[in-house]
Design a protein around this motif. Structure first.
Motif, PDB file in Angstrom:
ATOM      1  N   UNK A  20       0.835  -1.208   0.000  1.00 25.10           N
ATOM      2  CA  UNK A  20       0.000   0.000   0.000  1.00 25.10           C
ATOM      3  C   UNK A  20       0.865   1.252   0.000  1.00 25.10           C
ATOM      4  N   UNK A  21       1.926   1.229   0.813  1.00 28.71           N
ATOM      5  CA  UNK A  21       2.832   2.378   0.857  1.00 28.71           C
ATOM      6  C   UNK A  21       3.487   2.606  -0.503  1.00 28.71           C
ATOM      7  N   UNK A  22       3.853   1.517  -1.170  1.00 30.55           N
ATOM      8  CA  UNK A  22       4.450   1.627  -2.491  1.00 30.55           C
ATOM      9  C   UNK A  22       3.447   2.193  -3.491  1.00 30.55           C
ATOM     10  N   UNK A  23       2.199   1.793  -3.363  1.00 31.44           N
ATOM     11  CA  UNK A  23       1.157   2.313  -4.250  1.00 31.44           C
ATOM     12  C   UNK A  23       0.966   3.807  -4.041  1.00 31.44           C
ATOM     13  N   UNK A  24       0.997   4.237  -2.781  1.00 34.89           N
ATOM     14  CA  UNK A  24       0.898   5.676  -2.491  1.00 34.89           C
ATOM     15  C   UNK A  24       2.058   6.417  -3.133  1.00 34.89           C
ATOM     16  N   UNK A  25       3.248   5.875  -2.983  1.00 35.58           N
ATOM     17  CA  UNK A  25       4.446   6.497  -3.550  1.00 35.58           C
ATOM     18  C   UNK A  25       4.348   6.597  -5.065  1.00 35.58           C
ATOM     19  N   UNK A  26       3.719   5.600  -5.682  1.00 33.24           N
ATOM     20  CA  UNK A  26       3.577   5.586  -7.140  1.00 33.24           C
ATOM     21  C   UNK A  26       2.395   6.417  -7.617  1.00 33.24           C
ATOM     22  N   UNK A  27       1.638   6.985  -6.690  1.00 28.09           N
ATOM     23  CA  UNK A  27       0.484   7.794  -7.066  1.00 28.09           C
ATOM     24  C   UNK A  27      -0.774   6.997  -7.327  1.00 28.09           C
ATOM     25  N   UNK A  28      -0.762   5.726  -6.953  1.00 26.69           N
ATOM     26  CA  UNK A  28      -1.918   4.858  -7.170  1.00 26.69           C
ATOM     27  C   UNK A  28      -2.735   4.792  -5.885  1.00 26.69           C
ATOM     28  N   UNK A  29      -3.474   5.855  -5.604  1.00 28.72           N
ATOM     29  CA  UNK A  29      -4.211   5.927  -4.350  1.00 28.72           C
ATOM     30  C   UNK A  29      -5.342   4.912  -4.290  1.00 28.72           C
ATOM     31  N   UNK A  30      -5.923   4.565  -5.448  1.00 28.55           N
ATOM     32  CA  UNK A  30      -7.033   3.605  -5.459  1.00 28.55           C
ATOM     33  C   UNK A  30      -6.579   2.246  -4.945  1.00 28.55           C
ATOM     34  N   UNK A  31      -5.418   1.795  -5.421  1.00 27.73           N
ATOM     35  CA  UNK A  31      -4.888   0.506  -4.962  1.00 27.73           C
ATOM     36  C   UNK A  31      -4.542   0.566  -3.482  1.00 27.73           C
ATOM     37  N   UNK A  32      -3.909   1.662  -3.066  1.00 24.89           N
ATOM     38  CA  UNK A  32      -3.542   1.814  -1.664  1.00 24.89           C
ATOM     39  C   UNK A  32      -4.778   1.765  -0.771  1.00 24.89           C
ATOM     40  N   UNK A  33      -5.797   2.491  -1.152  1.00 23.79           N
ATOM     41  CA  UNK A  33      -7.025   2.511  -0.349  1.00 23.79           C
ATOM     42  C   UNK A  33      -7.677   1.140  -0.262  1.00 23.79           C
ATOM     43  N   UNK A  34      -7.657   0.404  -1.374  1.00 21.62           N
ATOM     44  CA  UNK A  34      -8.248  -0.933  -1.362  1.00 21.62           C
ATOM     45  C   UNK A  34      -7.518  -1.836  -0.378  1.00 21.62           C
ATOM     46  N   UNK A  35      -6.184  -1.777  -0.410  1.00 20.83           N
ATOM     47  CA  UNK A  35      -5.397  -2.600   0.520  1.00 20.83           C
ATOM     48  C   UNK A  35      -5.666  -2.182   1.957  1.00 20.83           C
ATOM     49  N   UNK A  36      -5.641  -0.870   2.194  1.00 24.36           N
ATOM     50  CA  UNK A  36      -5.878  -0.386   3.555  1.00 24.36           C
ATOM     51  C   UNK A  36      -7.280  -0.757   4.051  1.00 24.36           C
ATOM     52  N   UNK A  37      -8.274  -0.656   3.167  1.00 26.38           N
ATOM     53  CA  UNK A  37      -9.628  -1.011   3.577  1.00 26.38           C
ATOM     54  C   UNK A  37      -9.734  -2.497   3.919  1.00 26.38           C
ATOM     55  N   UNK A  38      -9.060  -3.333   3.132  1.00 24.36           N
ATOM     56  CA  UNK A  38      -9.078  -4.771   3.435  1.00 24.36           C
ATOM     57  C   UNK A  38      -8.496  -5.028   4.823  1.00 24.36           C
ATOM     58  N   UNK A  39      -7.393  -4.348   5.136  1.00 24.30           N
ATOM     59  CA  UNK A  39      -6.751  -4.529   6.439  1.00 24.30           C
ATOM     60  C   UNK A  39      -7.563  -3.884   7.553  1.00 24.30           C
ATOM     61  N   UNK A  40      -8.193  -2.753   7.252  1.00 26.61           N
ATOM     62  CA  UNK A  40      -8.999  -2.058   8.257  1.00 26.61           C
ATOM     63  C   UNK A  40     -10.171  -2.919   8.697  1.00 26.61           C
TER      64      UNK A  40
END
Length: 212
Positions: A20-40
């Motif tokens: 997720x952190x790598x996705x944020x760094x790459x500007x892919x917020x949608x992927x990051x949010x999906x991962x974070x939501x799954x973990x949340x």
């Protein structure tokens, strides 16, 4: 043959958080949010906190940020407690509430969060939402300064310089101002020269007194 130490191998959750952190760094917020939501959904406080951060920074939804910070704070995240405390302190996404800010900063400070300790010190120093207690303020600044917080170092230096909450000590004030200045704190940088002038004047007065 090389073997893998299971204690050193990252957990599945760590792998997902890193992705997720790598996705944020790459500007892919949608992927990051999906991962974070799954973990949340698994009650992971780090993921909940990071969703709150993204709610503040993407297309700001402060009410949603507050909701996620609260979940993470209740799960023991000091960073979420601090961020939520800031929102109550500033009245962002919630009604301004010194009592709630104080409680949240206190919880985060108890977990060793240096910025929360600093903010708590400011509240005790000024009597914001709590009876003024300069000794308690100095204690909070000391804890944060010991962790390298530049603002706390600067604030504690001022207390030593003026003898507020601590015994006046120009040498200690200079040491703390210098530590803060080395981290780029502009207020501390301006104070270093002032302290040198005070110390030099005291040395001259001492020399003059010895000569008479």
């Amino acid at each position: 043959m090389a073997t893998t130490n299971p204690e050193s191998a990252p957990s599945a959750v760590d792998v997902q958080l890193n992705a997720a952190a790598a996705a944020v760094e790459a500007g892919d917020s949608a992927t990051a949010l999906q991962i974070y939501h799954d973990l949340a959904e698994l009650n992971n406080a780090t993921a909940q906190f990071n969703i709150g951060v993204m709610c503040e920074g993407l297309e700001p939804d402060l009410a949603d940020a507050v909701r996620w910070y609260r979940l993470a704070a209740d799960n023991g995240s000091a960073m979420a407690q601090y961020n939520l405390g800031l929102m109550y302190d500033q009245g962002r996404g919630v009604e301004q509430d010194n009592k709630q800010a104080l409680e949240l900063f206190s919880r985060a400070a108890g977990l060793g969060h240096a910025a929360a300790q600093t903010n708590l010190g400011v509240m005790y120093d000024s009597g914001q939402g709590v009876p003024q207690d300069v000794e308690k303020a100095a204690e909070m600044f000391q804890r944060a300064a010991a962790q390298g917080n530049a603002v706390a170092q600067c604030n504690l230096a001022s207390m030593y310089f003026h003898g507020i909450g601590v015994e006046q000590n120009f040498e200690q004030a200079l040491t703390l101002y210098a530590m803060s200045a080395d981290q780029g704190n502009a207020t501390a940088q301006a104070k270093v020269d002032e302290i040198f002038e005070v110390l030099e004047a005291a040395a001259r007065d001492g020399a003059d007194g010895a000569a008479t």
